[in-house]
Enzyme design. Structure first.
Site, PDB file in Angstrom:
ATOM      1  N   LYS A  19     -25.768  29.738  37.766  1.00  0.00           N
ATOM      2  CA  LYS A  19     -24.435  29.749  37.003  1.00  0.00           C
ATOM      3  C   LYS A  19     -23.176  29.316  38.133  1.00  0.00           C
ATOM      4  O   LYS A  19     -22.287  28.624  37.696  1.00  0.00           O
ATOM      5  CB  LYS A  19     -24.023  30.860  36.219  1.00  0.00           C
ATOM      6  CG  LYS A  19     -24.871  31.000  34.953  1.00  0.00           C
ATOM      7  CD  LYS A  19     -24.424  32.130  34.080  1.00  0.00           C
ATOM      8  CE  LYS A  19     -25.188  32.112  32.841  1.00  0.00           C
ATOM      9  NZ  LYS A  19     -24.595  33.240  31.710  1.00  0.00           N
ATOM     10  N   ASP A  67     -19.912  31.439  27.362  1.00  0.00           N
ATOM     11  CA  ASP A  67     -20.312  32.683  27.249  1.00  0.00           C
ATOM     12  C   ASP A  67     -19.258  33.320  26.411  1.00  0.00           C
ATOM     13  O   ASP A  67     -19.293  34.090  25.727  1.00  0.00           O
ATOM     14  CB  ASP A  67     -20.665  33.425  28.509  1.00  0.00           C
ATOM     15  CG  ASP A  67     -21.944  33.033  29.181  1.00  0.00           C
ATOM     16  OD1 ASP A  67     -23.004  33.128  28.418  1.00  0.00           O
ATOM     17  OD2 ASP A  67     -22.187  33.193  30.382  1.00  0.00           O
ATOM     18  N   ALA A 119     -18.021  44.215  34.042  1.00  0.00           N
ATOM     19  CA  ALA A 119     -17.272  43.529  34.837  1.00  0.00           C
ATOM     20  C   ALA A 119     -18.315  42.546  35.716  1.00  0.00           C
ATOM     21  O   ALA A 119     -17.902  41.803  36.424  1.00  0.00           O
ATOM     22  CB  ALA A 119     -16.476  44.399  35.915  1.00  0.00           C
ATOM     23  N   GLY A 176     -24.145  40.773  19.376  1.00  0.00           N
ATOM     24  CA  GLY A 176     -24.446  40.015  20.420  1.00  0.00           C
ATOM     25  C   GLY A 176     -25.369  38.618  19.844  1.00  0.00           C
ATOM     26  O   GLY A 176     -25.034  37.660  20.585  1.00  0.00           O
TER      27      GLY A 176
END
Ligand code: NDP
Length: 282
Positions: free
Chosen positions: A71, A107, A131, A248
């Site tokens: 990514k 995302d 985080a 989700g």
């Protein structure tokens, strides 16, 4: 009769790749909408990423997803970044625009789109757990979608503080870091609680983030980023406390909807895509 045996190509580069169900969801949408497109799930090792992207360019791929571990590394092979991908510092969707490959990050956008089915983030007070990559993407998109205040709660203080600083310096939202020491009490006045750590992800299905469930109240929205299983212990507890929830799977599906929109221009049917994932019985 004319034929067209040349399918526009999309796909995914990741490692490992075998467990990634995205191909089933995206190809279900292509079939449903009568698109002669393909989504090819490819395992690409880190040292082969540059060649893979050059290959996709050479073959005229319309775009592709990148997942772990590509990514961040993929950025050096691209021609530009969308606004939120630049802020997040990571790309999961590449879109061909003319001759250019542009990196986007869906995302957080997928998360916000799924959340908008139950609440509008504008002006809301948010507590966000985590985080990591997913949390960072969700934090940036929640801020860009107009959340007024975001409290980032994370085990490692350095990562949590960095996300809070990123939001404060680059978005209109008020952001702060709160340490996660022992059972976290959700402050009164919180509208939306978001769980974006990996706690509860298969096979850790009994995992429950250390949150004082007594501080969840009806009227709060509780969202979980874990898609497998979709009904996490946290969401079960939140429902029992009278909260509205978002799972989700909705995040994963809407990420795919946004990717298909980028690539093909069509608004894919989220219900068909969600059903394709449910049919896999992950
Ligand atoms: P990262 O590895 O980048 O981050 C993991 C996060 O979880 C960090 O904040 C980490 O805290 C925290 N964490 C992990 N274990 C614990 C623990 N035992 N106690 C407290 N905190 C913990 O992962 P990602 O951000 O990429 O992914 C996180 C989750 O989001 C995954 O489960 C993934 O499946 C899900 N996800 C879902 C998507 C969807 O479409 N539904 C899309 C992308 C991700 P610390 O910083 O202290 O290590």
């Amino acid at each position: 009769m004319t034929h067209d045996f040349l399918s526009p190509l999309t796909g995914s580069f990741a490692m490992p790749a075998a467990e990634n169900p995205t191909v089933a969801m995206i190809e279900a949408a292509f079939r449903h909408h009568g698109l002669n497109w393909r989504y090819i799930n490819v395992e690409v090792a880190p040292d082969a990423l540059g060649d893979a992207v050059r290959g996709a360019r050479a073959m005229g791929w319309r775009g592709f997803n990148c997942s772990i571990p590509h990514k961040v590394a993929v950025i050096q092979h691209l021609d530009g970044l969308g606004e939120s991908a630049r802020l997040i510092g990571a790309v999961n969707t590449i879109v061909r625009r003319g001759d250019q490959l542009i990196g986007e990050n869906t995302d957080g956008k997928g998360f916000v789109k799924a959340l908008q089915a139950v609440t509008d983030p504008r002006g809301k007070s948010v507590v966000l757990f985590g985080a990591g990559g997913a949390a960072r993407a969700v934090a940036v998109e929640m801020a860009l979608a107009g959340a007024a205040r975001i409290t980032v709660v994370n085990r490692s203080a350095a990562r949590g503080q960095e996300v809070a600083r990123l939001l404060s310096e680059n978005t209109p939202a008020t952001a702060e870091y709160a340490p996660w020491e022992g059972m976290f009490r959700i402050p009164a006045g919180t509208d939306i609680v978001i769980h974006a750590t990996s706690i509860g992800l298969f096979p850790d299905v009994d995992g429950l983030p250390d949150i004082d469930l007594e501080t969840l109240h009806p009227g709060m929205v509780v969202a979980d980023g874990i898609h497998n299983p979709p009904l996490t212990r946290l969401l079960k507890a939140a429902t029992a406390r009278g909260c509205v929830t978002a799972d989700g799977l909705g995040m994963l599906v809407n990420q795919g909807v946004i990717g298909i929109k980028y690539w093909t221009g069509i608004d894919a049917d989220a219900g068909v895509m969600r059903q394709a994932l449910i049919d896999l019985k992950l």
